[in-house]
Design a protein around this motif. Structure first.
Motif, PDB file in Angstrom:
ATOM      1  N   ILE A 296       0.817  -1.205   0.000  1.00 46.54           N
ATOM      2  CA  ILE A 296       0.000   0.000   0.000  1.00 46.54           C
ATOM      3  C   ILE A 296       0.850   1.255   0.000  1.00 46.54           C
ATOM      4  CG2 ILE A 296      -1.634   1.361   1.386  1.00 46.54           C
ATOM      5  CD1 ILE A 296      -2.836  -1.278   2.353  1.00 46.54           C
ATOM      6  N   ASN A 297       1.927   1.255   0.792  1.00 47.81           N
ATOM      7  CA  ASN A 297       2.643   2.500   1.103  1.00 47.81           C
ATOM      8  C   ASN A 297       3.981   2.679   0.393  1.00 47.81           C
ATOM      9  OD1 ASN A 297       0.654   3.397   3.046  1.00 47.81           O
ATOM     10  ND2 ASN A 297       1.422   1.784   4.396  1.00 47.81           N
ATOM     11  N   SER A 301       9.077  -3.498  -5.513  1.00 44.02           N
ATOM     12  CA  SER A 301       8.590  -4.594  -6.347  1.00 44.02           C
ATOM     13  C   SER A 301       8.100  -5.738  -5.472  1.00 44.02           C
ATOM     14  CB  SER A 301       9.696  -5.086  -7.269  1.00 44.02           C
ATOM     15  OG  SER A 301      10.712  -5.735  -6.500  1.00 44.02           O
ATOM     16  N   LEU A 302       7.331  -6.650  -6.086  1.00 38.57           N
ATOM     17  CA  LEU A 302       6.844  -7.805  -5.339  1.00 38.57           C
ATOM     18  C   LEU A 302       7.994  -8.653  -4.825  1.00 38.57           C
ATOM     19  CD1 LEU A 302       3.730  -8.953  -7.422  1.00 38.57           C
ATOM     20  CD2 LEU A 302       3.840  -7.384  -5.495  1.00 38.57           C
ATOM     21  N   HIS A 326      -7.664 -12.588   0.189  1.00 32.36           N
ATOM     22  CA  HIS A 326      -8.564 -12.938  -0.915  1.00 32.36           C
ATOM     23  C   HIS A 326      -8.202 -12.209  -2.214  1.00 32.36           C
ATOM     24  CE1 HIS A 326     -10.837 -14.785   2.287  1.00 32.36           C
ATOM     25  NE2 HIS A 326     -10.951 -13.614   2.907  1.00 32.36           N
ATOM     26  N   ASN A 327      -6.926 -11.998  -2.405  1.00 31.93           N
ATOM     27  CA  ASN A 327      -6.429 -11.377  -3.624  1.00 31.93           C
ATOM     28  C   ASN A 327      -4.932 -11.646  -3.715  1.00 31.93           C
ATOM     29  OD1 ASN A 327      -6.292  -9.852  -5.957  1.00 31.93           O
ATOM     30  ND2 ASN A 327      -7.389  -8.084  -5.080  1.00 31.93           N
ATOM     31  N   TYR A 332      -4.041  -6.903  -5.009  1.00 33.99           N
ATOM     32  CA  TYR A 332      -4.355  -6.121  -3.810  1.00 33.99           C
ATOM     33  C   TYR A 332      -3.821  -4.701  -3.962  1.00 33.99           C
ATOM     34  CZ  TYR A 332      -4.766  -4.934   1.161  1.00 33.99           C
ATOM     35  OH  TYR A 332      -5.106  -4.335   2.350  1.00 33.99           O
ATOM     36  N   ARG A 333      -2.583  -4.574  -4.483  1.00 31.04           N
ATOM     37  CA  ARG A 333      -1.982  -3.243  -4.675  1.00 31.04           C
ATOM     38  C   ARG A 333      -2.781  -2.444  -5.701  1.00 31.04           C
ATOM     39  NH1 ARG A 333       4.338  -2.783  -5.910  1.00 31.04           N
ATOM     40  NH2 ARG A 333       4.482  -2.091  -3.740  1.00 31.04           N
ATOM     41  N   ASN A 334      -3.120  -3.058  -6.816  1.00 30.06           N
ATOM     42  CA  ASN A 334      -3.855  -2.350  -7.874  1.00 30.06           C
ATOM     43  C   ASN A 334      -5.234  -1.919  -7.379  1.00 30.06           C
ATOM     44  OD1 ASN A 334      -1.750  -2.650  -9.686  1.00 30.06           O
ATOM     45  ND2 ASN A 334      -2.548  -4.587 -10.516  1.00 30.06           N
TER      46      ASN A 334
END
Length: 343
Positions: A296-297, A301-302, A326-327, A332-334
């Motif tokens: 979020i912050n 990168s992943l 659940h994502n 979740y980021r998008n």
């Protein structure tokens, strides 16, 4: 070393003797007796209260400026004593013995002297010491428990049945987390005199019950005790801090357990007691919560996030993250960024 002599029972007279030795007076608050430590001796107080049925409670919350020895020599059979050290240190020995019993933070001892022998306790100078001492007159106590004592375990019965003090008795251990919670409740209570006495009596019996449960647990001879000790609770808290600070580099939870001095079984039991989950589940929760915040912050990168939160496998990280939130991590980021733009 300063020395005080206590030659009286019950606890009212014990407090009075201590006050005389300290060259001060004591306060009576209904059935509770309190001596405030004079400034020239140190700080704090010593309190005593007797209940029906042969049970009493002494609470030491004090620091002395010089080493202090208190000798309890009454000339009659002494109470059975359950001593708990919440803070500081206390040394104990029987009147006619040089063998010292050390009592440090989170430790407890059960002691009964032989015959008319007394007890001697030593407080170390400039060390704040907090001791709770349950005092039991076995003759009075046993009178109301004769049937029950006959039917209890021999290991428990022997603590109480020697009401004429034919033998001395000594046991030491680390007091349980439940006992620690009882002491905390006593320290923060703010009842008036009527409620306070009922509360302290009920807590004293709770202390006795929990100590006997613990003694029975220790008497079983298992190396891995079933009851979580207060010191072990602190070890769990230390383990949590290690997990948080070294989340990206922890090699194994077994190594964390070793570092805080717990067996693997006690380590897992502690996490289930405090958090309702295994240590591994707790660590995964820490990692996934941190990963969520980083998604979020930050713009990392992943792969960077996966490494920073301590996962070795990208696919495993994605699988666990999706199970909880659940994502996928990228989804979740998008989703969060899209929602932020709309706001």
């Amino acid at each position: 070393m300063n020395k005080l002599q206590v030659q009286s029972l019950p606890l009212k007279d014990v407090i009075e003797d201590i006050a005389i030795g300290l060259k001060t007076s004591y306060i009576q608050a209904c059935s509770e007796y309190i001596v405030q430590i004079p400034e020239e001796w140190g700080q704090g107080s010593i309190r005593g209260i007797n209940f029906e049925g042969g049970l009493g409670l002494l609470i030491y919350e004090c620091k002395f400026y010089s080493d202090l020895e208190i000798s309890f020599t009454v000339g009659e059979t002494h109470p059975l004593k359950f001593l708990f050290c919440l803070e500081g240190q206390l040394m104990h020995h029987f009147e006619k013995s040089d063998e010292q019993h050390s009592l440090s933070q989170y430790q407890n001892i059960i002691v009964a002297s032989k015959g008319l022998d007394g007890h001697v306790v030593n407080f170390k100078e400039n060390v704040y010491t907090e001791i709770y001492s349950l005092e039991i007159d076995r003759k009075t106590f046993n009178a109301g428990m004769s049937c029950e004592l006959k039917k209890t375990k021999p290991s428990l019965r022997k603590i109480f049945e020697d009401q004429n003090a034919a033998q001395s008795f000594y046991y030491n251990g680390l007091y349980s987390l439940v006992l620690g919670e009882i002491f905390d409740e006593i320290k923060v209570q703010s009842f008036d005199h009527f409620m306070k006495k009922i509360f302290l009596e009920s807590q004293s019996y709770r202390m006795l019950v929990q100590q006997l449960i613990q003694y029975d647990d220790d008497s079983e001879g298992n190396l891995d005790k079933q009851i979580l000790r207060k010191s072990e609770a602190n070890a769990i808290r230390e383990a949590v801090e290690i997990m948080k600070s070294e989340i990206d580099s922890l090699s194994s939870l077994h190594s964390v357990a070793q570092r805080v001095g717990l067996s693997s079984k006690k380590f897992q039991n502690g996490f289930r007691h405090f958090f309702g989950k295994s240590a591994n589940e707790y660590l995964q929760g820490l990692r996934l919560n941190l990963a969520k915040d980083l998604l979020i912050n930050t713009n990392e990168s992943l792969k960077e996030i996966k490494d920073k939160v301590g996962f070795n496998s990208q696919s495993y990280f994605t699988e666990l993250f999706k199970k909880i939130y659940h994502n996928t991590p990228s989804g979740y980021r998008n989703e969060h960024r899209k929602k932020k733009r709309l706001d």
